[in-house]
Design an enzyme around this catalytic site. Structure first.
Site, PDB file in Angstrom:
ATOM      1  N   VAL A  64       0.809  -1.226   0.000  1.00  0.00           N
ATOM      2  CA  VAL A  64       0.000   0.000   0.000  1.00  0.00           C
ATOM      3  C   VAL A  64       0.839   1.271   0.000  1.00  0.00           C
ATOM      4  O   VAL A  64       0.312   2.360  -0.276  1.00  0.00           O
ATOM      5  CB  VAL A  64      -0.992   0.045   1.199  1.00  0.00           C
ATOM      6  CG1 VAL A  64      -2.070  -1.009   1.061  1.00  0.00           C
ATOM      7  CG2 VAL A  64      -0.262  -0.044   2.532  1.00  0.00           C
ATOM      8  N   TYR A 154       1.165   2.753  17.119  1.00  0.00           N
ATOM      9  CA  TYR A 154      -0.046   2.199  16.495  1.00  0.00           C
ATOM     10  C   TYR A 154      -1.296   2.965  16.917  1.00  0.00           C
ATOM     11  O   TYR A 154      -2.098   3.377  16.055  1.00  0.00           O
ATOM     12  CB  TYR A 154      -0.151   0.701  16.836  1.00  0.00           C
ATOM     13  CG  TYR A 154      -1.422   0.026  16.399  1.00  0.00           C
ATOM     14  CD1 TYR A 154      -1.642  -0.319  15.062  1.00  0.00           C
ATOM     15  CD2 TYR A 154      -2.419  -0.295  17.328  1.00  0.00           C
ATOM     16  CE1 TYR A 154      -2.816  -0.970  14.674  1.00  0.00           C
ATOM     17  CE2 TYR A 154      -3.584  -0.941  16.946  1.00  0.00           C
ATOM     18  CZ  TYR A 154      -3.781  -1.276  15.615  1.00  0.00           C
ATOM     19  OH  TYR A 154      -4.944  -1.906  15.235  1.00  0.00           O
TER      20      TYR A 154
END
Ligand SMILES: NC(=O)c1ccc[n+]([C@@H]2O[C@H](COP(=O)([O-])OP(=O)(O)OC[C@H]3O[C@@H](n4cnc5c(N)ncnc54)[C@H](O)[C@@H]3O)[C@@H](O)[C@H]2O)c1
Length: 267
Positions: A64, A154
């Site tokens: 991606v 994260y």
């Protein structure tokens, strides 16, 4: 009878295609008459992921962070199935480092988890527009809303996705495209299996943090994504859908305390 007859003939493209959430999503979308094109860095699970969807699915090895790969993923949907109606960003890296995180690690996590999701949706927009209308969904997390032990990077990227959804939805609404996010609680997945081993152990460990006292099934997250793509969500955009078994509703008092310990105040 199909739950979502409006998916008949429609095409959904998803990143994170090797995850159990996207596998479940692919099954549900195809069961309703649609086709799916799934992209992931790893092709290890492509066969499993596509095994139930037959000719209605394609798997494209996709990094991606590469614009060329994202273009190729979306082009596959156009070439094989005639266009794109829905885009679902579900890929992630879970980040590394804590207080010792390097600048490069920050850049990598922000690139994969945030910028690449934005680029994927940006690239899907003209294709969805060409079909008249459609929707996109970003898979974020409970991690975007609450601090968690031993984690910084994260959760920050997942919080950024909530902002991306809110802000990009404003730009997409006039184009006939709705954009929402889904925030799962702990969900049975390849990464949980790798970290915690058995389903029983992980359910027991995570149960305490969720009012429903277990992890989510991947299908339960896929259900929410399908709803957000469906006509039933025609007035829903820029929102976040918590599919977290009550995780984000729980306060600290509920954690680890049997409810029987608290006196019932009835007067
Ligand atoms: N499992 C959970 O408890 C949980 C909870 C909340 C949110 N989520 C979210 O659900 C989604 C799916 O995660 P999962 O838990 O199933 O983990 P997972 O690791 O099985 O899936 C993530 C996928 O992203 C892919 N990926 C990573 N970097 C990539 C790249 N550069 N290009 C393309 N693909 C790449 C991985 O190969 C992997 O298949 C993620 O967005 C995650 O943040 C999961």
């Amino acid at each position: 009878m199909a739950l979502y007859p409006e998916f008949d003939g429609k095409v959904l493209v998803a990143t994170g295609g090797a995850s159990l959430i996207v596998e479940a999503l692919a099954r549900q979308f195809v069961a309703n008459g649609g086709s799916v094109v799934l992209g992931d860095l790893t092709t290890d699970h492509a066969h499993d992921v596509l095994s139930d969807v037959g000719d209605a699915g394609r798997f494209v090895r996709t990094d991606v962070t590469s614009d060329a790969d994202l273009d190729a993923l979306l082009a596959t949907a156009v070439e094989e199935f005639g266009g794109v109606d829905f885009a679902v960003s579900a890929h992630t890296i879970f980040g590394c480092g804590y207080l010792e995180t390097t600048r490069q690690q920050w850049h990598t996590s922000l690139d994969v988890n945030v910028a690449s999701s934005a680029m994927f949706i940006e690239k899907a927009v003209p294709l969805i527009q060409a079909r008249g209308a459609g929707a996109a969904v970003l898979v974020t997390s409970i991690s975007g809303k609450a601090a968690q032990p031993n984690r910084i990077v994260y959760p920050v990227t997942k919080a950024a996705l909530l902002g991306l959804s809110r802000n990009m939805a404003q730009a997409l609404a006039p184009l006939g495209i709705r954009l929402n996010s889904v925030s799962p609680g702990w969900t049975w997945s390849r990464n949980i299996e790798a970290r915690y081993g058995s389903r029983e152990y992980a359910d027991d460990f995570a149960g305490e943090f969720h009012a429903i006292r277990r992890m989510a099934e991947p299908e339960e997250i896929a259900d929410a994504i399908c709803y957000l793509c469906s006509d039933g969500a025609s007035f829903v955009t820029g929102s976040d859908f918590a599919v977290d078994g009550g995780y984000s509703a729980m306060g600290p008092e509920a954690l680890g305390q049997p409810y029987e310990k608290f006196p019932v105040i009835d007067s």
